[in-house]
Design an enzyme around this catalytic site. Sequence first.
Site, PDB file in Angstrom:
ATOM      1  CG  ASP A 117       1.511 -45.817   2.078  1.00  0.00           C
ATOM      2  OD1 ASP A 117       2.061 -46.415   1.142  1.00  0.00           O
ATOM      3  OD2 ASP A 117       2.053 -44.910   2.702  1.00  0.00           O
ATOM      4  CG  ASN A 122       4.316 -34.384   6.661  1.00  0.00           C
ATOM      5  OD1 ASN A 122       4.958 -35.413   6.491  1.00  0.00           O
ATOM      6  ND2 ASN A 122       3.020 -34.305   6.418  1.00  0.00           N
ATOM      7  CG  HIS A 137       4.255 -38.673   5.668  1.00  0.00           C
ATOM      8  ND1 HIS A 137       3.436 -38.019   4.782  1.00  0.00           N
ATOM      9  CD2 HIS A 137       5.163 -39.324   4.899  1.00  0.00           C
ATOM     10  CE1 HIS A 137       3.819 -38.276   3.552  1.00  0.00           C
ATOM     11  NE2 HIS A 137       4.870 -39.060   3.588  1.00  0.00           N
ATOM     12  CD  GLU A 162       0.251 -36.863   6.071  1.00  0.00           C
ATOM     13  OE1 GLU A 162       1.442 -36.673   6.376  1.00  0.00           O
ATOM     14  OE2 GLU A 162      -0.148 -36.799   4.893  1.00  0.00           O
TER      15      GLU A 162
HETATM   16  C1  F6R Z   1       5.129 -44.477   0.552  1.00  0.00           C
HETATM   17  C2  F6R Z   1       5.077 -43.891   1.895  1.00  0.00           C
HETATM   18  C3  F6R Z   1       5.530 -42.479   2.147  1.00  0.00           C
HETATM   19  C4  F6R Z   1       6.841 -42.127   1.425  1.00  0.00           C
HETATM   20  C5  F6R Z   1       7.238 -40.688   1.725  1.00  0.00           C
HETATM   21  C6  F6R Z   1       8.486 -40.284   0.959  1.00  0.00           C
HETATM   22  O1  F6R Z   1       4.642 -45.788   0.572  1.00  0.00           O
HETATM   23  O2  F6R Z   1       4.635 -44.538   2.781  1.00  0.00           O
HETATM   24  O3  F6R Z   1       5.681 -42.307   3.529  1.00  0.00           O
HETATM   25  O4  F6R Z   1       7.830 -43.015   1.841  1.00  0.00           O
HETATM   26  O5  F6R Z   1       6.199 -39.821   1.386  1.00  0.00           O
HETATM   27  O6  F6R Z   1       8.229 -40.279  -0.405  1.00  0.00           O
HETATM   28  P1  F6R Z   1       9.396 -40.072  -1.481  1.00  0.00           P
HETATM   29  O7  F6R Z   1      10.294 -41.253  -1.379  1.00  0.00           O
HETATM   30  O8  F6R Z   1       8.687 -40.010  -2.796  1.00  0.00           O
HETATM   31  O9  F6R Z   1      10.068 -38.786  -1.101  1.00  0.00           O
END
Ligand code: F6R
Length: 241
Positions: A67, A136, A138, A143
Amino acid sequence: MKIIIAKNKEEFDRIAADMVSQQLKDKPDSVLGLATGSTPIGLYAQLVERYKKGEIDFSKVKTFNLDEYKGLPKTHPQSYYFFMFKHLFSKVNIDPENIHIPNGEVEDSAKECEEYEKNIKEAGGIDLQILGIGHNGHIGFNEPGTPFESTTSLIDLDQRTIEANSRFFDSINEVPRQAISMGIKTIMQARKIVLMISGKDKAEIAAKAIKGPVTTQVPASVLQLHPFATVLLDQEAASLL
Ligand code: F6R
């Protein structure tokens, strides 16, 4: 789903790095799906170390990131482009031509998403996808409520995601409200998946994703349906399993 619980952070990073290293040894021209965020930083540090020791080679590797924020220039320190070059790409011998990150700067996001899907297919599909999880549930920026059939698209970020990611910005108002993300279907098409979950604050969502019902309300629960998904947790994240 295969579950691995690491004893500590060091082992957590090492096990993830072992999986990626094995993949590159088995198939030097592997297509890797990569994540940003706090969770995989230690993995990337390990991969850089192994590359420096001559243990792994990225010269034929292709990468597709999950992303990118909509509207942040590549030079912005919080863009995922910037993150990936800082932690991995500037430190290993990957061919810049082989790096793919959704472009959040283009006006026509729909076209960008379509091309991203096409590029993944043309590369032969993703061999190994690295994932983190949001509080959440994701994966990527898919989401809660995102259909499992979704492909790469422009996403409106959930309030909880905006809040969680505001820790990286000067103020919450600076957090972009949209992002381009690989879809859930795109992720599920990867041949192998490793979901990395670390920290006490992720224990509740980890339990829901791993043991709870498969539901679009917990996007990561879809991984229960993948034939070769591994969830790698540290002991804190695994505390409610
Ligand atoms: C990042 C992504 C997100 C993160 C998730 C966890 O490329 O796709 O899904 O993996 O938000 O983020 P952290 O590791 O910062 O807790």
